[in-house]
Design a protein around this motif. Structure first.
Motif, PDB file in Angstrom:
ATOM      1  N   SER A  98       2.682  -2.494   1.609  1.00  0.00           N
ATOM      2  CA  SER A  98       3.366  -1.759   0.906  1.00  0.00           C
ATOM      3  C   SER A  98       2.721  -0.895  -0.282  1.00  0.00           C
ATOM      4  CB  SER A  98       4.424  -2.893   0.037  1.00  0.00           C
ATOM      5  OG  SER A  98       3.549  -3.762  -0.615  1.00  0.00           O
ATOM      6  N   THR A  99       1.901  -1.430  -0.786  1.00  0.00           N
ATOM      7  CA  THR A  99       1.158  -0.288  -1.738  1.00  0.00           C
ATOM      8  C   THR A  99       0.545   0.971  -0.998  1.00  0.00           C
ATOM      9  OG1 THR A  99       0.378  -2.463  -2.937  1.00  0.00           O
ATOM     10  CG2 THR A  99      -0.812  -0.492  -3.366  1.00  0.00           C
ATOM     11  N   ARG A 100      -0.023   0.465   0.039  1.00  0.00           N
ATOM     12  CA  ARG A 100      -0.496   1.602   1.026  1.00  0.00           C
ATOM     13  C   ARG A 100       0.552   2.821   1.056  1.00  0.00           C
ATOM     14  NH1 ARG A 100      -0.834   2.511   6.582  1.00  0.00           N
ATOM     15  NH2 ARG A 100      -2.581   3.610   7.308  1.00  0.00           N
ATOM     16  N   ALA A 101       1.658   2.302   1.409  1.00  0.00           N
ATOM     17  CA  ALA A 101       2.920   3.198   1.525  1.00  0.00           C
ATOM     18  C   ALA A 101       3.623   3.574   0.269  1.00  0.00           C
ATOM     19  CB  ALA A 101       3.756   2.534   2.545  1.00  0.00           C
ATOM     20  N   GLY A 102       3.155   3.325  -0.729  1.00  0.00           N
ATOM     21  CA  GLY A 102       3.612   3.998  -2.085  1.00  0.00           C
ATOM     22  C   GLY A 102       4.973   2.864  -2.000  1.00  0.00           C
ATOM     23  N   LEU A 103       5.224   1.783  -1.693  1.00  0.00           N
ATOM     24  CA  LEU A 103       6.242   1.032  -1.877  1.00  0.00           C
ATOM     25  C   LEU A 103       5.997  -0.150  -2.942  1.00  0.00           C
ATOM     26  CD1 LEU A 103       7.386   0.926   1.646  1.00  0.00           C
ATOM     27  CD2 LEU A 103       8.279   2.332   0.141  1.00  0.00           C
ATOM     28  N   GLU A 104       7.129  -0.624  -3.501  1.00  0.00           N
ATOM     29  CA  GLU A 104       6.744  -1.829  -4.442  1.00  0.00           C
ATOM     30  C   GLU A 104       6.874  -2.988  -3.633  1.00  0.00           C
ATOM     31  OE1 GLU A 104       9.721  -3.589  -8.355  1.00  0.00           O
ATOM     32  OE2 GLU A 104      10.624  -2.648  -6.503  1.00  0.00           O
ATOM     33  N   PRO A 105       5.946  -3.900  -3.780  1.00  0.00           N
ATOM     34  CA  PRO A 105       5.892  -5.265  -2.955  1.00  0.00           C
ATOM     35  C   PRO A 105       7.233  -5.884  -3.160  1.00  0.00           C
ATOM     36  CG  PRO A 105       3.926  -4.950  -3.982  1.00  0.00           C
ATOM     37  CD  PRO A 105       4.890  -3.842  -4.531  1.00  0.00           C
ATOM     38  N   ALA A 106       7.778  -6.158  -4.341  1.00  0.00           N
ATOM     39  CA  ALA A 106       8.840  -6.808  -4.522  1.00  0.00           C
ATOM     40  C   ALA A 106      10.093  -6.440  -3.640  1.00  0.00           C
ATOM     41  CB  ALA A 106       9.545  -6.773  -5.924  1.00  0.00           C
ATOM     42  N   LEU A 107      10.118  -4.951  -3.426  1.00  0.00           N
ATOM     43  CA  LEU A 107      11.396  -4.411  -2.655  1.00  0.00           C
ATOM     44  C   LEU A 107      11.208  -4.752  -1.104  1.00  0.00           C
ATOM     45  CD1 LEU A 107      13.505  -2.284  -2.108  1.00  0.00           C
ATOM     46  CD2 LEU A 107      11.791  -0.706  -1.791  1.00  0.00           C
ATOM     47  N   PRO A 155      21.881  -1.952   1.313  1.00  0.00           N
ATOM     48  CA  PRO A 155      21.251  -1.689   0.142  1.00  0.00           C
ATOM     49  C   PRO A 155      21.289  -2.800  -0.627  1.00  0.00           C
ATOM     50  CG  PRO A 155      22.189   0.273   0.997  1.00  0.00           C
ATOM     51  CD  PRO A 155      22.638  -0.942   1.945  1.00  0.00           C
ATOM     52  N   ASN A 156      22.617  -3.200  -1.202  1.00  0.00           N
ATOM     53  CA  ASN A 156      22.959  -4.090  -2.253  1.00  0.00           C
ATOM     54  C   ASN A 156      22.124  -5.458  -1.765  1.00  0.00           C
ATOM     55  OD1 ASN A 156      24.424  -2.133  -3.599  1.00  0.00           O
ATOM     56  ND2 ASN A 156      26.347  -2.961  -3.299  1.00  0.00           N
ATOM     57  N   ALA A 157      22.239  -5.642  -0.580  1.00  0.00           N
ATOM     58  CA  ALA A 157      21.756  -6.941  -0.262  1.00  0.00           C
ATOM     59  C   ALA A 157      20.264  -6.939  -0.584  1.00  0.00           C
ATOM     60  CB  ALA A 157      21.887  -7.681   1.301  1.00  0.00           C
ATOM     61  N   VAL A 158      19.468  -5.920  -0.449  1.00  0.00           N
ATOM     62  CA  VAL A 158      18.190  -5.830  -0.393  1.00  0.00           C
ATOM     63  C   VAL A 158      17.810  -5.882  -1.903  1.00  0.00           C
ATOM     64  CG1 VAL A 158      15.978  -4.279  -0.280  1.00  0.00           C
ATOM     65  CG2 VAL A 158      17.650  -4.902   1.706  1.00  0.00           C
ATOM     66  N   PHE A 159      18.585  -4.928  -2.800  1.00  0.00           N
ATOM     67  CA  PHE A 159      18.364  -4.949  -4.177  1.00  0.00           C
ATOM     68  C   PHE A 159      18.707  -6.246  -4.723  1.00  0.00           C
ATOM     69  CE2 PHE A 159      20.220  -0.329  -3.906  1.00  0.00           C
ATOM     70  CZ  PHE A 159      18.769   0.279  -3.618  1.00  0.00           C
ATOM     71  N   ALA A 176      14.532 -11.590  -6.862  1.00  0.00           N
ATOM     72  CA  ALA A 176      13.523 -12.854  -6.712  1.00  0.00           C
ATOM     73  C   ALA A 176      12.246 -12.689  -6.499  1.00  0.00           C
ATOM     74  CB  ALA A 176      14.249 -13.776  -5.451  1.00  0.00           C
ATOM     75  N   TRP A 177      11.848 -11.406  -6.041  1.00  0.00           N
ATOM     76  CA  TRP A 177      10.280 -11.299  -6.113  1.00  0.00           C
ATOM     77  C   TRP A 177       9.788 -10.356  -7.015  1.00  0.00           C
ATOM     78  CZ3 TRP A 177       8.814 -14.671  -2.750  1.00  0.00           C
ATOM     79  CH2 TRP A 177       9.754 -15.131  -1.977  1.00  0.00           C
ATOM     80  N   GLU A 178      10.297 -10.183  -8.079  1.00  0.00           N
ATOM     81  CA  GLU A 178       9.888  -9.296  -8.970  1.00  0.00           C
ATOM     82  C   GLU A 178       9.310  -9.976  -9.984  1.00  0.00           C
ATOM     83  OE1 GLU A 178      13.550  -7.924 -11.090  1.00  0.00           O
ATOM     84  OE2 GLU A 178      13.829  -6.052  -9.795  1.00  0.00           O
ATOM     85  N   TYR A 179       7.943  -9.375 -10.461  1.00  0.00           N
ATOM     86  CA  TYR A 179       7.058  -9.836 -11.052  1.00  0.00           C
ATOM     87  C   TYR A 179       6.341  -9.140 -12.347  1.00  0.00           C
ATOM     88  CZ  TYR A 179       2.258 -11.833 -12.239  1.00  0.00           C
ATOM     89  OH  TYR A 179       1.170 -12.272 -12.731  1.00  0.00           O
ATOM     90  N   ARG A 180       6.197  -9.575 -13.490  1.00  0.00           N
ATOM     91  CA  ARG A 180       5.793  -8.888 -14.582  1.00  0.00           C
ATOM     92  C   ARG A 180       4.582  -9.409 -15.052  1.00  0.00           C
ATOM     93  NH1 ARG A 180      10.876  -7.981 -18.741  1.00  0.00           N
ATOM     94  NH2 ARG A 180      12.180  -6.966 -17.504  1.00  0.00           N
ATOM     95  N   ALA A 181       3.385  -8.437 -14.662  1.00  0.00           N
ATOM     96  CA  ALA A 181       1.906  -8.866 -15.055  1.00  0.00           C
ATOM     97  C   ALA A 181       1.963  -9.547 -16.311  1.00  0.00           C
ATOM     98  CB  ALA A 181       1.070  -7.870 -14.640  1.00  0.00           C
ATOM     99  N   GLU A 182       1.189 -10.436 -16.611  1.00  0.00           N
ATOM    100  CA  GLU A 182       1.009 -10.847 -17.834  1.00  0.00           C
ATOM    101  C   GLU A 182      -0.111  -9.671 -18.616  1.00  0.00           C
ATOM    102  OE1 GLU A 182      -0.726 -14.514 -17.927  1.00  0.00           O
ATOM    103  OE2 GLU A 182       0.962 -15.682 -16.900  1.00  0.00           O
TER     104      GLU A 182
END
Length: 213
Positions: free
Chosen positions: A102-111, A196-200, A205-211
Motif C-alpha cells: 500500500s505504501t509503495r502504491a501511495g495508498l493509506e494502509p487503513a484504506l 465506497p461507503n462500505a470501504v470508508f 476500524a483500521w485507522e491509526y494515530r501514531a504516538e
C-alpha cells in the motif's frame, strides 16, 4: 522444515477446497468486478513494470523514529486482526506485506485494510461470483493484461496485494484523485455509493494515530 512442508500442504488443500466450492467457500465474497477496459500502451507498460518488480516486502527506514512508528503500527494492527487471523506468523506476514504494497502504491494502509475487509473478509482464497480472486478480489483478466498470464498466482498473498494496490492506484489516477469514484471503478459500480461507503466505513476500524513523544 517439516513444519513448513505441513503448512504448504494445508495451503494447497485450502486452495483446492476453495476452487471446488467456488464463491461460497467460507461465505460469499462481496466483490463486484473490475471492468476490462482498453489500456494505452504506455499505461500497460507502466502497470506491468509496477507489477513485475519483485522486491520483498521489507521496509527500509532512514531514521529510528520512523522504524519505531512502523513497529507500533504493526503491533496495534496485529492485535486488531487477531480475531480474523489467529495464527501470529501468518497475521504479521500479511500486515507487513500489506503495509509495504500500500505504501509503495501511495495508498493509506487503513484504506487497503478496509477494502480487503469488504472485498474478501481477509480470506486468501476467496472467489467472487464474477471470478475475482484473493484478498483484494482481483479479476483474472489483469494477469493477462499486465502480468504473466497466470491467474492462479492471484492467490499468492504478495502478488494479490500488489495487483490490487497497483490497480487501485491506477483507478485513482484515472479519476484524478477522486477516491469515491476510484473505489466504485475498482468494484465495477462506478457512481454508486454502496461500495465506497462500505470501504470508508471499514477503514475507520483500521485507522491509526501514531504516538508522539
Amino acid at each position: 522444515m517439516n513444519h513448513e512442508l505441513s503448512r504448504d500442504g494445508r495451503a494447497r488443500r485450502r486452495l483446492a477446497a476453495a476452487l471446488l466450492l467456488g464463491p461460497c467457500a467460507g461465505g460469499p465474497a462481496r466483490a463486484g468486478a473490475q471492468i476490462e477496459e482498453p489500456l494505452a500502451d504506455s499505461v500497460r507498460s507502466a502497470l506491468s513494470a509496477a507489477i513485475a518488480n519483485s522486491a520483498p516486502p521489507r521496509p527500509v527506514f532512514t531514521d529510528m523514529d520512523s522504524r519505531l512508528a512502523y513497529l507500533r503500527w504493526l503491533g496495534e494492527m496485529s492485535t486488531r486482526l487477531k480475531r480474523r487471523k489467529p495464527e501470529n506468523m501468518t497475521r504479521v506476514e500479511f500486515l507487513e506485506t500489506l503495509w509495504y504494497e500500500s505504501t509503495r502504491a501511495g495508498l493509506e494502509p487503513a484504506l487497503v485494510l478496509g477494502l480487503v475487509q469488504v472485498e474478501s473478509g481477509f480470506r486468501k482464497y476467496a472467489i467472487s461470483a464474477a471470478g475475482a480472486r484473493g484478498y483484494m478480489q482481483v479479476m483474472p483478466f489483469w494477469a493477462r493484461l499486465i502480468g504473466d498470464g497466470d491467474s492462479a498466482r492471484l492467490f499468492h498473498m504478495q502478488t494479490n496485494l500488489r495487483f490490487g494496490c497497483v490497480i487501485l492506484r491506477h483507478y485513482l489516477d484515472v479519476e484524478r484523485g477522486d477516491l469515491f469514484l476510484a473505489l466504485g471503478r475498482y468494484n465495477g459500480s462506478r457512481g454508486r455509493a454502496e461500495y465506497p461507503n462500505a470501504v470508508f466505513g471499514a477503514r475507520k476500524a483500521w485507522e491509526y494515530r501514531a504516538e508522539r513523544a
